[in-house]
Design a protein around this motif. Structure first.
Motif, PDB file in Angstrom:
ATOM      1  N   THR A  18      -8.058  33.320 -40.346  1.00 26.69           N
ATOM      2  CA  THR A  18      -8.420  31.962 -41.042  1.00 26.69           C
ATOM      3  C   THR A  18      -8.872  32.215 -42.511  1.00 26.69           C
ATOM      4  O   THR A  18      -8.911  33.426 -42.794  1.00 26.69           O
ATOM      5  CB  THR A  18      -9.823  31.263 -40.257  1.00 26.69           C
ATOM      6  N   ASP A  19      -9.066  31.355 -43.036  1.00 27.43           N
ATOM      7  CA  ASP A  19      -9.592  31.302 -44.563  1.00 27.43           C
ATOM      8  C   ASP A  19     -10.824  32.168 -44.753  1.00 27.43           C
ATOM      9  O   ASP A  19     -10.876  32.943 -45.567  1.00 27.43           O
ATOM     10  CB  ASP A  19      -9.703  29.968 -45.250  1.00 27.43           C
ATOM     11  N   ASP A  20     -11.711  32.164 -43.730  1.00 27.62           N
ATOM     12  CA  ASP A  20     -13.101  32.609 -43.955  1.00 27.62           C
ATOM     13  C   ASP A  20     -13.475  33.590 -42.828  1.00 27.62           C
ATOM     14  O   ASP A  20     -14.621  33.619 -42.454  1.00 27.62           O
ATOM     15  CB  ASP A  20     -14.038  31.660 -44.194  1.00 27.62           C
ATOM     16  N   GLY A  21     -12.394  34.242 -42.070  1.00 23.34           N
ATOM     17  CA  GLY A  21     -12.602  35.053 -41.268  1.00 23.34           C
ATOM     18  C   GLY A  21     -11.633  35.052 -40.088  1.00 23.34           C
ATOM     19  O   GLY A  21     -10.467  35.195 -40.333  1.00 23.34           O
ATOM     20  N   GLU A  22     -12.108  35.134 -38.757  1.00 20.63           N
ATOM     21  CA  GLU A  22     -11.057  35.057 -37.549  1.00 20.63           C
ATOM     22  C   GLU A  22     -11.438  34.197 -36.330  1.00 20.63           C
ATOM     23  O   GLU A  22     -12.727  33.710 -36.540  1.00 20.63           O
ATOM     24  CB  GLU A  22     -11.180  36.485 -36.953  1.00 20.63           C
ATOM     25  N   MET A  23     -10.529  33.847 -35.607  1.00 25.65           N
ATOM     26  CA  MET A  23     -10.675  32.938 -34.598  1.00 25.65           C
ATOM     27  C   MET A  23     -10.210  33.593 -33.474  1.00 25.65           C
ATOM     28  O   MET A  23      -9.270  34.300 -33.487  1.00 25.65           O
ATOM     29  CB  MET A  23      -9.765  31.553 -34.703  1.00 25.65           C
ATOM     30  N   SER A  24     -10.922  33.303 -32.186  1.00 31.02           N
ATOM     31  CA  SER A  24     -10.576  33.985 -31.177  1.00 31.02           C
ATOM     32  C   SER A  24      -9.134  33.604 -30.561  1.00 31.02           C
ATOM     33  O   SER A  24      -8.860  32.262 -30.861  1.00 31.02           O
ATOM     34  CB  SER A  24     -11.430  33.710 -29.976  1.00 31.02           C
ATOM     35  N   PHE A  25      -8.557  34.363 -29.963  1.00 29.68           N
ATOM     36  CA  PHE A  25      -7.070  33.976 -29.497  1.00 29.68           C
ATOM     37  C   PHE A  25      -7.163  32.595 -28.328  1.00 29.68           C
ATOM     38  O   PHE A  25      -6.432  31.697 -28.729  1.00 29.68           O
ATOM     39  CB  PHE A  25      -6.109  34.877 -28.749  1.00 29.68           C
ATOM     40  N   GLU A  26      -8.236  32.805 -27.652  1.00 30.56           N
ATOM     41  CA  GLU A  26      -8.589  31.497 -26.798  1.00 30.56           C
ATOM     42  C   GLU A  26      -8.803  30.233 -27.606  1.00 30.56           C
ATOM     43  O   GLU A  26      -8.307  29.091 -27.115  1.00 30.56           O
ATOM     44  CB  GLU A  26      -9.589  31.793 -25.843  1.00 30.56           C
ATOM     45  N   LEU A  56      -6.027  24.912 -30.098  1.00 31.94           N
ATOM     46  CA  LEU A  56      -5.349  24.184 -30.999  1.00 31.94           C
ATOM     47  C   LEU A  56      -4.063  24.095 -30.950  1.00 31.94           C
ATOM     48  O   LEU A  56      -3.534  23.063 -31.548  1.00 31.94           O
ATOM     49  CB  LEU A  56      -6.051  24.736 -32.279  1.00 31.94           C
ATOM     50  N   GLU A  57      -3.290  24.985 -30.624  1.00 32.03           N
ATOM     51  CA  GLU A  57      -2.083  25.056 -30.745  1.00 32.03           C
ATOM     52  C   GLU A  57      -1.373  23.930 -29.728  1.00 32.03           C
ATOM     53  O   GLU A  57      -0.161  23.702 -30.023  1.00 32.03           O
ATOM     54  CB  GLU A  57      -1.497  26.583 -30.429  1.00 32.03           C
ATOM     55  N   MET A  58      -1.779  23.999 -28.602  1.00 28.89           N
ATOM     56  CA  MET A  58      -1.154  23.085 -27.536  1.00 28.89           C
ATOM     57  C   MET A  58      -0.782  21.574 -27.996  1.00 28.89           C
ATOM     58  O   MET A  58       0.120  21.517 -27.961  1.00 28.89           O
ATOM     59  CB  MET A  58      -2.040  23.011 -26.466  1.00 28.89           C
ATOM     60  N   PRO A  59      -1.760  21.118 -28.595  1.00 30.44           N
ATOM     61  CA  PRO A  59      -1.338  19.567 -29.043  1.00 30.44           C
ATOM     62  C   PRO A  59      -0.469  19.588 -30.296  1.00 30.44           C
ATOM     63  O   PRO A  59       0.423  18.620 -30.461  1.00 30.44           O
ATOM     64  CB  PRO A  59      -2.725  19.044 -29.647  1.00 30.44           C
ATOM     65  N   LEU A  60      -0.735  20.662 -31.166  1.00 28.67           N
ATOM     66  CA  LEU A  60       0.437  20.944 -32.222  1.00 28.67           C
ATOM     67  C   LEU A  60       1.796  21.079 -31.908  1.00 28.67           C
ATOM     68  O   LEU A  60       2.738  20.321 -32.105  1.00 28.67           O
ATOM     69  CB  LEU A  60      -0.053  22.132 -33.020  1.00 28.67           C
ATOM     70  N   LEU A  61       2.061  22.233 -30.826  1.00 29.05           N
ATOM     71  CA  LEU A  61       3.249  22.123 -30.375  1.00 29.05           C
ATOM     72  C   LEU A  61       4.071  20.846 -29.538  1.00 29.05           C
ATOM     73  O   LEU A  61       5.013  20.461 -29.534  1.00 29.05           O
ATOM     74  CB  LEU A  61       3.301  23.328 -29.143  1.00 29.05           C
ATOM     75  N   ASP A  62       3.008  19.996 -28.784  1.00 33.94           N
ATOM     76  CA  ASP A  62       3.697  18.982 -28.266  1.00 33.94           C
ATOM     77  C   ASP A  62       3.937  17.938 -29.263  1.00 33.94           C
ATOM     78  O   ASP A  62       4.898  17.149 -28.857  1.00 33.94           O
ATOM     79  CB  ASP A  62       2.185  18.431 -27.396  1.00 33.94           C
TER      80      ASP A  62
END
Length: 353
Positions: free
Chosen positions: A165-173, A178-184
């Protein structure tokens, strides 16, 4: 997003043995042949493959100075020396044992994640974009990977443990949620605007270099190295980039047309938005972008490429291409140029902005 806990579970080959196929992924090789040309470098070829190919003939492998590796040589028209009218001359003999691993695997790739190996597709050939291909399944994936997930050929192209992310990291989980609604939203997008809105970003963000200067640079390289399919794709992309997604008059030849002629002849007219849906979904799902930028930067560069792609599709349609074919050609250009040094430097600027 940066406040989410970051998983420290190491990603290993064990994660490759569980295949994760994106819902809706479709592919079958129809033999259109574009991937067997100078639309990209045909390699790398390792020493063992080089030795086996030398048994057949001399001069079938050359060193590619830009890639920095050995690749399959091409003829004067940019076609692989083994590409014949009936297909690849290396595909059948000895059960395909002479076929380089990269050729056998293309266009399938793997990204190892804590949840398993995501199966990815590249879009540099109309076979992935046009025609009634079946849904991708594990048997078909294993065939491309060498027949078994336990073989060396099943190794991942890319490993992802956390998401930048812009200021660090995000867990894969956390990212997966976040990705699920984006792909939908991408899969259900009913208009060009809907795909852009699904990404939630604005194209052509302010970066260090002027977009017009970047476009001129791409076109100048293409003119200097005129003749190849990649150079033609770079020129088209540069022209559309310079127009900022509006109609443009700079229209060089399309040396890949023969492959798309074959694809058009074997397929029925389809939704011209579908190639763009597949491109965006596969790009997001593949996670190769995690090596070059943050999630925010990826949304911005991807929506910028989409805007370029829409202008390309309109230009190809204006030249007489069927609309779904025009969209497929545009996606091919986006995919090819997107992995070039030119565009990788742009991604770096977007990430730093």
């Amino acid at each position: 997003m940066s406040g989410e806990p970051v998983s420290r579970e190491p990603v290993s080959r064990a994660h490759v043995r569980r295949l994760l196929i994106r819902p809706g992924s479709r592919y079958r090789c129809f033999g259109d042949g574009l991937c067997c040309t100078d639309i990209h470098a045909l390699g790398p070829i390792d020493d063992d493959e080089k030795a086996r190919l030398a048994i057949i003939a001399d001069g079938v492998v050359r060193h590619h100075p830009i890639v920095g590796a050995d690749v399959l040589a091409t003829s004067a028209d940019g076609r692989c020396l083994f590409l014949q009218d009936e297909g690849c001359a290396l595909h059948e003999p000895m059960g395909g044992a002479l076929k380089p691993h990269g050729c056998q695997r293309y266009p399938v790739g793997l990204t190892a994640t804590p949840a398993g190996a995501r199966v990815t597709l590249e879009h540099r050939c109309p076979c992935t974009l046009l025609g009634e291909a079946p849904e991708l399944n594990e048997a078909a994936v294993h065939e491309h990977l060498g027949g078994s997930p336990d073989k060396d050929s099943a190794r991942a192209n890319h490993l992802v443990d956390t998401i930048p992310t812009d200021d660090g990291e995000m867990s894969f989980e956390a990212y997966a949620q976040l990705e699920m609604p984006l792909l939908d939203s991408v899969r259900s997008g009913a208009s060009r605007r809907a795909l852009v809105e699904a990404l939630g970003a604005v194209p052509f963000p302010a970066i260090e270099h002027d977009w017009d200067a970047i476009a001129r640079g791409m076109k100048s390289v293409a003119v200097r190295d005129v003749g190849g399919r990649f150079e033609a794709a770079l020129h088209w992309f540069g022209a559309a980039l310079q127009s900022r997604g509006t109609p443009f008059a700079d229209r060089p030849p399309r040396p890949w047309s023969d492959a798309f002629d074959r694809a058009e002849a074997r397929s029925r007219a389809d939704d011209p938005l579908e190639p763009f849906r597949r491109f965006v979904a596969d790009h997001v799902w593949g996670l190769f972008w995690t090596a070059t930028g943050s999630l925010r930067a990826t949304r911005q560069e991807l929506v910028t490429r989409l805007s370029v792609g829409y202008a390309l599709a309109d230009a190809f349609a204006a030249e007489g291409a069927r609309k779904d074919r025009a969209a497929a050609e545009a996606v091919m250009v986006l995919d090819v140029v997107g992995t070039s040094d030119w565009w990788q430097s742009v991604i770096g600027e977007i990430d730093r902005a």
